[in-house]
Write a protein that holds these residues in place. Structure first.
Motif, mmCIF file in Angstrom:
data_model
loop_
_atom_site.group_PDB
_atom_site.id
_atom_site.type_symbol
_atom_site.label_atom_id
_atom_site.label_comp_id
_atom_site.label_asym_id
_atom_site.label_seq_id
_atom_site.Cartn_x
_atom_site.Cartn_y
_atom_site.Cartn_z
ATOM 1 N N ARG A 148 0.837 -1.206 0.000
ATOM 2 C CA ARG A 148 0.000 0.000 0.000
ATOM 3 C C ARG A 148 0.867 1.249 0.000
ATOM 4 O O ARG A 148 1.888 1.315 0.658
ATOM 5 C CB ARG A 148 -0.899 0.015 1.221
ATOM 6 C CG ARG A 148 -1.915 -1.095 1.190
ATOM 7 C CD ARG A 148 -2.901 -0.921 2.264
ATOM 8 N NE ARG A 148 -3.873 -2.004 2.238
ATOM 9 C CZ ARG A 148 -4.864 -2.113 3.074
ATOM 10 N NH1 ARG A 148 -5.037 -1.202 4.010
ATOM 11 N NH2 ARG A 148 -5.691 -3.115 2.996
ATOM 12 N N SER A 149 0.427 2.259 -0.747
ATOM 13 C CA SER A 149 1.190 3.497 -0.829
ATOM 14 C C SER A 149 0.455 4.679 -0.202
ATOM 15 O O SER A 149 1.076 5.667 0.138
ATOM 16 C CB SER A 149 1.478 3.827 -2.294
ATOM 17 O OG SER A 149 0.255 4.133 -2.955
ATOM 18 N N PHE A 151 -1.734 6.247 -1.992
ATOM 19 C CA PHE A 151 -2.237 6.933 -3.173
ATOM 20 C C PHE A 151 -3.291 6.051 -3.831
ATOM 21 O O PHE A 151 -3.045 4.868 -4.069
ATOM 22 C CB PHE A 151 -1.107 7.214 -4.170
ATOM 23 C CG PHE A 151 -0.069 8.155 -3.638
ATOM 24 C CD1 PHE A 151 -0.288 9.517 -3.629
ATOM 25 C CD2 PHE A 151 1.131 7.667 -3.123
ATOM 26 C CE1 PHE A 151 0.665 10.388 -3.134
ATOM 27 C CE2 PHE A 151 2.082 8.528 -2.630
ATOM 28 C CZ PHE A 151 1.858 9.893 -2.625
ATOM 29 N N PRO A 152 -4.458 6.608 -4.156
ATOM 30 C CA PRO A 152 -5.537 5.784 -4.699
ATOM 31 C C PRO A 152 -5.166 5.006 -5.962
ATOM 32 O O PRO A 152 -5.581 3.883 -6.146
ATOM 33 C CB PRO A 152 -6.657 6.770 -4.997
ATOM 34 C CG PRO A 152 -6.334 7.990 -4.223
ATOM 35 C CD PRO A 152 -4.856 7.985 -3.996
ATOM 36 N N LYS A 153 -4.346 5.607 -6.827
ATOM 37 C CA LYS A 153 -3.981 4.938 -8.084
ATOM 38 C C LYS A 153 -2.548 4.421 -8.063
ATOM 39 O O LYS A 153 -2.013 4.037 -9.091
ATOM 40 C CB LYS A 153 -4.175 5.892 -9.259
ATOM 41 C CG LYS A 153 -5.624 6.278 -9.471
ATOM 42 C CD LYS A 153 -5.774 7.216 -10.624
ATOM 43 C CE LYS A 153 -7.225 7.620 -10.788
ATOM 44 N NZ LYS A 153 -7.405 8.612 -11.841
ATOM 45 N N GLY A 154 -1.912 4.442 -6.883
ATOM 46 C CA GLY A 154 -0.550 3.945 -6.754
ATOM 47 C C GLY A 154 0.479 5.044 -6.924
ATOM 48 O O GLY A 154 0.189 6.150 -7.392
ATOM 49 N N ALA A 157 1.349 6.323 -10.634
ATOM 50 C CA ALA A 157 0.385 7.266 -11.202
ATOM 51 C C ALA A 157 0.522 8.643 -10.578
ATOM 52 O O ALA A 157 0.180 9.649 -11.203
ATOM 53 C CB ALA A 157 -1.034 6.751 -11.004
ATOM 54 N N ALA A 158 1.057 8.705 -9.371
ATOM 55 C CA ALA A 158 1.185 9.994 -8.691
ATOM 56 C C ALA A 158 2.441 10.750 -9.109
ATOM 57 O O ALA A 158 2.497 11.973 -8.988
ATOM 58 C CB ALA A 158 1.198 9.785 -7.178
ATOM 59 N N VAL A 161 2.647 14.186 -11.478
ATOM 60 C CA VAL A 161 1.322 14.791 -11.635
ATOM 61 C C VAL A 161 1.407 16.287 -11.387
ATOM 62 O O VAL A 161 0.789 17.084 -12.095
ATOM 63 C CB VAL A 161 0.297 14.121 -10.693
ATOM 64 C CG1 VAL A 161 -1.016 14.883 -10.691
ATOM 65 C CG2 VAL A 161 0.080 12.688 -11.112
#
Length: 193
Positions: A148-149, A151-154, A157-158, A161
């Motif tokens: 787990r990170s 961040f919702p999309k990993g 993906a972050a 951004v």
């Protein structure tokens, strides 16, 4: 170690052990029995040789309903199953008093009720001990958060951004000030100043 050992019963909505299923069944049974004791208190009291004790039977009905709801609503039903065991002991003692006062067919009713409550008591104890054994032992569920990170999309993906956002015009340094402000910051400070 990143993994945390949690009791299987502490994972809301995820536990599928036989003891958890039994606890849910006992919760529903408790609500049904309690409702019967509330609705038909006088008939039950009279049939078990407890004449004039319909208020006591209603109080036991309230206890059963509350315990049943608590079992179904709790993510760890073990303490509530133990509460059922205590209630069963109270029921057995009350039935024993009724057995001494019972006459004729009431004696048969009390004998059947005693056998039923004793059976349910054994089931409650089995369930409570089973739930307790699932906690902290080698068969418990393991919560592993290494992947787990936050961040919702990993994380991938972050990344980057923030660079994709254009800075609004009103948040930029005005062009007229840009050269002078940044030029002052870069000048060396003279010694002794």
């Amino acid at each position: 170690m990143h993994a945390t050992t949690l009791p299987r019963t502490a994972l809301r909505g995820r536990s599928r052990s036989a003891h958890d299923a039994l606890a849910k069944g006992l919760g529903w049974f408790s609500i049904g029995l309690g409702t019967l004791e509330l609705v038909a208190a006088r008939s039950l009291a009279d049939g078990l040789g407890l004449h004039g004790r319909d208020g006591l039977v209603r109080a036991y009905g309230v206890r059963e309903v509350v315990t049943g709801i608590a079992i179904l609503a709790s993510h760890d039903p073990e303490p509530w199953i133990w509460a059922r065991v205590m209630g069963d002991a109270l029921d057995l003692a009350t039935l024993a008093v009724g057995a001494g006062r019972a006459e004729g067919s009431e004696r048969t009713n009390v004998a059947v009720a005693l056998a039923a409550v004793a059976g349910v008591t054994a089931l409650d104890i089995l369930c409570a001990q089973g739930l307790d054994a699932e906690k902290g032992g080698p068969k418990t569920a393991v919560a592993d958060y290494r992947d787990r990170s936050g961040f919702p999309k990993g994380v991938a993906a972050a990344r980057g951004v923030a660079r994709d956002f254009a800075v609004p015009r009103d948040m930029r340094v005005p062009d007229a000030m840009r050269g002078d402000v940044f030029a002052r910051r870069r000048r060396p400070v003279p010694a002794g100043a």
